[in-house]
Design an enzyme around this catalytic site. Structure first.
Site, PDB file in Angstrom:
ATOM      1  N   ASP A  43       0.887  -1.164   0.000  1.00 29.88           N
ATOM      2  CA  ASP A  43       0.000   0.000   0.000  1.00 29.88           C
ATOM      3  C   ASP A  43       0.927   1.217   0.000  1.00 29.88           C
ATOM      4  OD1 ASP A  43      -1.563   2.201   0.645  1.00 29.88           O
ATOM      5  OD2 ASP A  43      -2.782   1.117   2.099  1.00 29.88           O
ATOM      6  N   LYS A 105      11.497   9.046  -1.969  1.00 27.35           N
ATOM      7  CA  LYS A 105      12.466   8.982  -0.862  1.00 27.35           C
ATOM      8  C   LYS A 105      13.249   7.655  -0.880  1.00 27.35           C
ATOM      9  CE  LYS A 105      12.192   9.074   4.214  1.00 27.35           C
ATOM     10  NZ  LYS A 105      11.253   9.357   5.320  1.00 27.35           N
ATOM     11  N   SER A 124       1.481  12.297 -12.718  1.00 27.51           N
ATOM     12  CA  SER A 124       0.662  13.416 -12.246  1.00 27.51           C
ATOM     13  C   SER A 124      -0.618  13.409 -13.092  1.00 27.51           C
ATOM     14  CB  SER A 124       1.456  14.716 -12.381  1.00 27.51           C
ATOM     15  OG  SER A 124       0.717  15.820 -11.951  1.00 27.51           O
ATOM     16  N   TYR A 138      -8.274  15.343  -5.454  1.00 31.00           N
ATOM     17  CA  TYR A 138      -7.510  14.794  -6.582  1.00 31.00           C
ATOM     18  C   TYR A 138      -6.628  15.869  -7.229  1.00 31.00           C
ATOM     19  CZ  TYR A 138      -6.439  12.082 -10.767  1.00 31.00           C
ATOM     20  OH  TYR A 138      -5.783  11.395 -11.761  1.00 31.00           O
ATOM     21  N   LYS A 142      -2.481  16.161  -7.345  1.00 31.41           N
ATOM     22  CA  LYS A 142      -1.689  16.163  -8.579  1.00 31.41           C
ATOM     23  C   LYS A 142      -0.833  17.428  -8.707  1.00 31.41           C
ATOM     24  CE  LYS A 142      -2.946  12.094  -9.956  1.00 31.41           C
ATOM     25  NZ  LYS A 142      -1.979  10.969  -9.925  1.00 31.41           N
ATOM     26  N   THR A 171      -7.638   9.200 -20.097  1.00 34.96           N
ATOM     27  CA  THR A 171      -7.067   7.952 -20.605  1.00 34.96           C
ATOM     28  C   THR A 171      -8.012   6.807 -20.256  1.00 34.96           C
ATOM     29  OG1 THR A 171      -4.884   8.904 -20.171  1.00 34.96           O
ATOM     30  CG2 THR A 171      -4.965   6.543 -20.606  1.00 34.96           C
TER      31      THR A 171
END
Ligand SMILES: NC(=O)c1ccc[n+]([C@@H]2O[C@H](COP(=O)([O-])OP(=O)(O)OC[C@H]3O[C@@H](n4cnc5c(N)ncnc54)[C@H](O)[C@@H]3O)[C@@H](O)[C@H]2O)c1
Length: 243
Positions: A43, A105, A124, A138, A142, A171
């Site tokens: 996750d 990271k 993004s 959302y 982004k 998409t």
């Protein structure tokens, strides 16, 4: 989208770890080329999961040269900001923004330890710069991904690591099926605003990701490359998108 990217990378000779919280979906992709792929359950909103996924990938394949961060969730539909419950807001930010932070990271730490440089590509959206009514969490996530991409590019350039984002337009994937693709009125409203007159395929996104991952894109870092068929030239439709 992730599946198309994995297929393309394997076809180009890469070894690929498919990381998803849906391990069955990841295993289905891996089945296509088991000797070249690894399925890892994680996750991405949980830092320990992401750290483990990077570690397992390095153990299996030696180096991590390319990191592609495509996991993401939508709002679960349209909801005006005044009605947005905190847990729903945090769930979207947790996956879409915390997840990319954790992955940058830990992937970059691995690349720095290798001393080999690398490239990190963050998925993004046009919504990094295109607001959508009822899409607060959302769109904010982004915008954050694109800004984090720029900051990470600054921080990691000294280690030979490029960090770029891709900003897809509409998409045809599982995410857009219930929100756009499967709702004719909404789809048509979008198509009127997409100059090329059609939505994007996952394979077209995979092509751009492959380019950004390659040496052909050696001077790309810190920016978001939009792949939107011209949608940003016209913007989002006026009528609200799917409820
Ligand atoms: N489809 C579009 O029109 C569109 C447009 C712009 C940006 N995007 C972005 O593209 C990316 C891919 O989306 P998609 O369209 O392929 O959607 P999708 O729903 O088909 O795929 C998303 C994948 O992310 C995985 N995932 C979700 N939450 C996760 C978590 N917490 N940990 C690990 N895996 C998790 C899901 O299991 C799924 O396999 C997302 O970041 C999305 O925001 C999509």
């Amino acid at each position: 989208m992730g599946r198309a990217v994995c297929r393309r990378l394997v076809a180009e000779g890469a070894f690929v770890a498919v990381v998803d919280r849906n391990i069955d979906a990841a295993r289905l992709v891996v089945k296509e080329a088991e000797d070249k792929m690894l399925a890892v359950a994680a996750d991405v909103s949980v830092e320990a999961d992401v750290e483990r996924a990077v570690r397992l990938t390095a153990q299996r394949f030696g180096n991590v040269d390319i990191g592609i961060n495509a996991a993401g969730i939508a709002n679960g539909g349209i909801m005006p900001v005044q009605d947005m419950p905190l847990d729903r807001w945090r769930a979207v930010l947790g996956v879409n923004l915390d997840g990319i932070f954790f992955s940058i990271k830990h992937t970059s730490r691995q690349m720095i330890a290798q001393g080999t440089g690398g490239v990190i590509i963050n998925v993004s959206s046009v919504n990094a710069i295109q607001p959508g009514g009822g899409m607060s969490a959302y769109c904010v996530s982004k915008s954050g991904v694109s800004m984090l991409t720029s900051i990470a590019a600054l921080d990691l350039a000294q280690h030979g690591i490029r960090v770029v984002a891709i900003g897809p337009g509409v998409t045809d994937t599982a995410m857009t099926q219930p929100l756009i693709m499967g709702v004719p009125a909404t789809l048509n409203a979008f198509l009127e605003n997409i100059p090329v007159g059609r939505v994007c395929s996952p394979e077209e996104i995979a092509s751009t990701i492959l380019f950004l991952a390659s040496e052909e894109a050696s001077y790309h870092t810190g920016t978001t490359v939009f792949v939107d068929g011209g949608l940003l030239l016209r913007g989002y439709p006026k009528r609200p998108v799917a409820a």
